[in-house]
Design a protein around this motif. Structure first.
Motif, PDB file in Angstrom:
ATOM      1  N   PRO A   1      31.993  54.931   8.456  1.00  0.00           N
ATOM      2  CA  PRO A   1      33.127  55.886   8.055  1.00  0.00           C
ATOM      3  C   PRO A   1      33.962  56.251   8.857  1.00  0.00           C
ATOM      4  CG  PRO A   1      30.871  56.265   7.127  1.00  0.00           C
ATOM      5  CD  PRO A   1      30.595  55.301   8.298  1.00  0.00           C
ATOM      6  N   ALA A   2      33.188  56.419  10.270  1.00  0.00           N
ATOM      7  CA  ALA A   2      34.284  57.036  11.121  1.00  0.00           C
ATOM      8  C   ALA A   2      35.151  55.926  11.614  1.00  0.00           C
ATOM      9  CB  ALA A   2      33.454  57.502  12.597  1.00  0.00           C
ATOM     10  N   GLN A   3      34.790  54.889  11.786  1.00  0.00           N
ATOM     11  CA  GLN A   3      35.734  53.768  12.252  1.00  0.00           C
ATOM     12  C   GLN A   3      36.901  53.555  11.026  1.00  0.00           C
ATOM     13  OE1 GLN A   3      32.715  50.822  12.588  1.00  0.00           O
ATOM     14  NE2 GLN A   3      33.234  50.483  14.700  1.00  0.00           N
ATOM     15  N   LEU A   4      36.524  53.560   9.690  1.00  0.00           N
ATOM     16  CA  LEU A   4      37.412  53.380   8.734  1.00  0.00           C
ATOM     17  C   LEU A   4      38.442  54.500   8.859  1.00  0.00           C
ATOM     18  CD1 LEU A   4      38.535  51.799   6.334  1.00  0.00           C
ATOM     19  CD2 LEU A   4      36.957  53.114   4.778  1.00  0.00           C
ATOM     20  N   ALA A   5      37.912  55.743   8.998  1.00  0.00           N
ATOM     21  CA  ALA A   5      38.810  56.743   8.773  1.00  0.00           C
ATOM     22  C   ALA A   5      39.871  56.737  10.129  1.00  0.00           C
ATOM     23  CB  ALA A   5      37.975  58.154   8.826  1.00  0.00           C
ATOM     24  N   THR A   6      39.484  56.144  11.137  1.00  0.00           N
ATOM     25  CA  THR A   6      40.395  56.090  12.388  1.00  0.00           C
ATOM     26  C   THR A   6      41.317  55.135  12.160  1.00  0.00           C
ATOM     27  OG1 THR A   6      38.391  56.933  13.927  1.00  0.00           O
ATOM     28  CG2 THR A   6      40.261  55.444  14.884  1.00  0.00           C
ATOM     29  N   THR A   7      40.753  53.895  11.788  1.00  0.00           N
ATOM     30  CA  THR A   7      41.745  52.890  11.350  1.00  0.00           C
ATOM     31  C   THR A   7      42.933  53.404  10.373  1.00  0.00           C
ATOM     32  OG1 THR A   7      40.087  51.270  11.764  1.00  0.00           O
ATOM     33  CG2 THR A   7      42.024  50.476  10.581  1.00  0.00           C
ATOM     34  N   LEU A   8      42.526  53.998   9.214  1.00  0.00           N
ATOM     35  CA  LEU A   8      43.536  54.293   8.311  1.00  0.00           C
ATOM     36  C   LEU A   8      44.557  55.363   8.795  1.00  0.00           C
ATOM     37  CD1 LEU A   8      41.071  54.737   5.158  1.00  0.00           C
ATOM     38  CD2 LEU A   8      42.848  53.154   5.501  1.00  0.00           C
ATOM     39  N   LEU A   9      43.992  56.449   9.503  1.00  0.00           N
ATOM     40  CA  LEU A   9      44.693  57.421  10.287  1.00  0.00           C
ATOM     41  C   LEU A   9      45.897  56.743  11.175  1.00  0.00           C
ATOM     42  CD1 LEU A   9      42.271  60.571  10.948  1.00  0.00           C
ATOM     43  CD2 LEU A   9      44.559  60.341   9.500  1.00  0.00           C
ATOM     44  N   GLU A  10      45.339  55.641  12.105  1.00  0.00           N
ATOM     45  CA  GLU A  10      46.142  55.041  12.924  1.00  0.00           C
ATOM     46  C   GLU A  10      47.211  54.251  12.089  1.00  0.00           C
ATOM     47  OE1 GLU A  10      43.480  52.946  15.313  1.00  0.00           O
ATOM     48  OE2 GLU A  10      43.116  54.524  16.830  1.00  0.00           O
ATOM     49  N   ARG A  11      46.887  53.781  11.047  1.00  0.00           N
ATOM     50  CA  ARG A  11      47.909  53.066  10.373  1.00  0.00           C
ATOM     51  C   ARG A  11      49.033  54.012   9.876  1.00  0.00           C
ATOM     52  NH1 ARG A  11      44.210  48.605   7.095  1.00  0.00           N
ATOM     53  NH2 ARG A  11      43.907  47.556   8.721  1.00  0.00           N
TER      54      ARG A  11
END
Length: 95
Positions: free
Chosen positions: A28-38
């Motif tokens: 979940p942390a990796q996905l949230a990071t990716t979504l925020l970066e995008r």
């Protein structure tokens, strides 16, 4: 350099992130990071100074003309329409 950020999410949002992350093999942390970066990619570009923007543009423009399709492509509507009519009318049998 990276920073840590602690977020408090509703159960509904966390479950949605958790399910999506599991479906694609991320935490979940990796996905949230990716979504925020995008989400903030455009904002990152605004933070670049002129020389950084020019360097980024130069790196991007190095790719111009890097793709050779093997045939010419037309950008006029008549040619595009003719290509579409030919493809829609083809049964593609024997191909």
């Amino acid at each position: 350099m990276s920073q840590s950020l602690t977020l408090e999410l509703s159960e509904q949002v966390f479950v949605a992130i958790q399910r999506q992350a599991q479906a694609i093999g991320l935490s979940p942390a990796q996905l949230a990071t990716t979504l925020l970066e995008r989400q903030f990619t455009q904002a990152f570009k605004l933070l670049l100074n002129d020389s950084e923007q020019n360097a980024a543009r130069a790196r991007f423009e190095r790719h111009f003309g890097a793709l050779a399709l093997g045939n010419s492509t037309d950008l006029d509507n008549e040619s595009i329409d003719a290509d579409l009519v030919r493809e829609y009318g083809s049964t593609h049998e024997g191909e």
